[in-house]
Design an enzyme around this catalytic site. Structure first.
Site, mmCIF file in Angstrom:
data_model
loop_
_atom_site.group_PDB
_atom_site.id
_atom_site.type_symbol
_atom_site.label_atom_id
_atom_site.label_comp_id
_atom_site.label_asym_id
_atom_site.label_seq_id
_atom_site.Cartn_x
_atom_site.Cartn_y
_atom_site.Cartn_z
ATOM 1 C CG ASN A 1 -0.381 -0.082 2.534
ATOM 2 O OD1 ASN A 1 0.585 -0.803 2.764
ATOM 3 N ND2 ASN A 1 -0.945 0.646 3.481
ATOM 4 C CD GLN A 2 3.864 2.474 -1.936
ATOM 5 O OE1 GLN A 2 4.547 3.501 -1.789
ATOM 6 N NE2 GLN A 2 4.201 1.320 -1.400
ATOM 7 C CB CYS B 1 -10.947 -2.151 0.314
ATOM 8 S SG CYS B 1 -10.215 -1.576 -1.231
ATOM 9 C CB CYS C 1 -5.285 -1.203 -1.729
ATOM 10 S SG CYS C 1 -6.595 -0.256 -0.952
ATOM 11 C CE1 TYR D 1 -5.177 8.860 3.774
ATOM 12 C CE2 TYR D 1 -5.689 10.842 5.011
ATOM 13 C CZ TYR D 1 -5.049 9.632 4.909
ATOM 14 O OH TYR D 1 -4.280 9.183 5.940
ATOM 15 C CG ASN E 1 -0.578 11.477 -1.789
ATOM 16 O OD1 ASN E 1 -1.089 12.538 -1.490
ATOM 17 N ND2 ASN E 1 0.443 11.366 -2.612
ATOM 18 C CB SER E 2 -0.758 14.146 2.840
ATOM 19 O OG SER E 2 -0.297 14.867 1.719
ATOM 20 C CD GLU F 1 -5.382 -5.722 -1.064
ATOM 21 O OE1 GLU F 1 -4.662 -4.697 -0.934
ATOM 22 O OE2 GLU F 1 -6.266 -6.013 -0.252
ATOM 23 C CB CYS G 1 -8.738 -4.366 -3.580
ATOM 24 S SG CYS G 1 -7.522 -3.065 -3.275
#
Length: 161
Positions: free
Chosen positions: A62-63, A112, A73, A68, A65-66, A75, A115
């Site tokens: 998962n990557q 989720c 994710c 959102y 980022n501020s 996957e 995904c």
């Protein structure tokens, strides 16, 4: 009125040693992938490993980022990379693991909804079921295909109706 029952079948294992060596390696690659997670906001490191029909294993994490929801994710990172690097090679299986508070979770976490939809699209793209392994220290789930995780799924042919 008609009542329809949808049933998902999950195999449960108590230990990774109960699986064959190929699936043990796939889970270990998912666990390893948690270490490349960029998750400074949630501190919830997720790793995924995708096994392709050609034997290649592609990892993703998962990557965050501020801004959102600009993150992605594990996957989807793994699946999109696999599909872009090997566009003609079907996916056989995916393993998912989560590392939090200095250890792997005791119980497995599922993908989720976003995904699940991406995984289903890949399953449909190659006309091949994708086996799912969800890792937890005390429990491992095996699911036969993505449709088991998303029984009322949206698929491409619905766009034509």
């Amino acid at each position: 009125m008609k009542k329809t029952q949808l049933i998902t079948t999950v195999l449960e294992y108590n230990s990774i040693e109960e699986l064959d060596s190929v699936n043990q390696e796939l889970i270990n690659k998912a666990k390893e992938a948690t270490q490349s997670s960029y998750s400074p906001y949630s501190n919830f490191s997720v790793g995924a490993a995708v096994l392709l029909e050609n034997g290649e294993i592609i990892q993703g994490s998962n990557q965050e980022n501020s801004a959102y929801p600009s993150g992605l994710c594990a996957e989807r990172v793994a699946m999109f990379y696999a599909n872009s690097k090997y566009p003609n090679v079907p996916v056989k299986s995916i393993a998912i693991a989560c590392y939090n508070n200095g250890q792997f979770l005791e119980r497995p976490i599922p993908p989720c909804g976003s995904c699940r939809q991406v995984l289903l699209e890949t399953e449909e793209r190659y006309h091949t079921p994708i086996q799912v392994f969800l890792y937890g220290q005390k429990q491992i789930f095996e699911i036969e295909n993505i449709k088991q995780l998303l029984p009322l799924y949206f698929e491409k042919n619905m766009l034509d109706e």
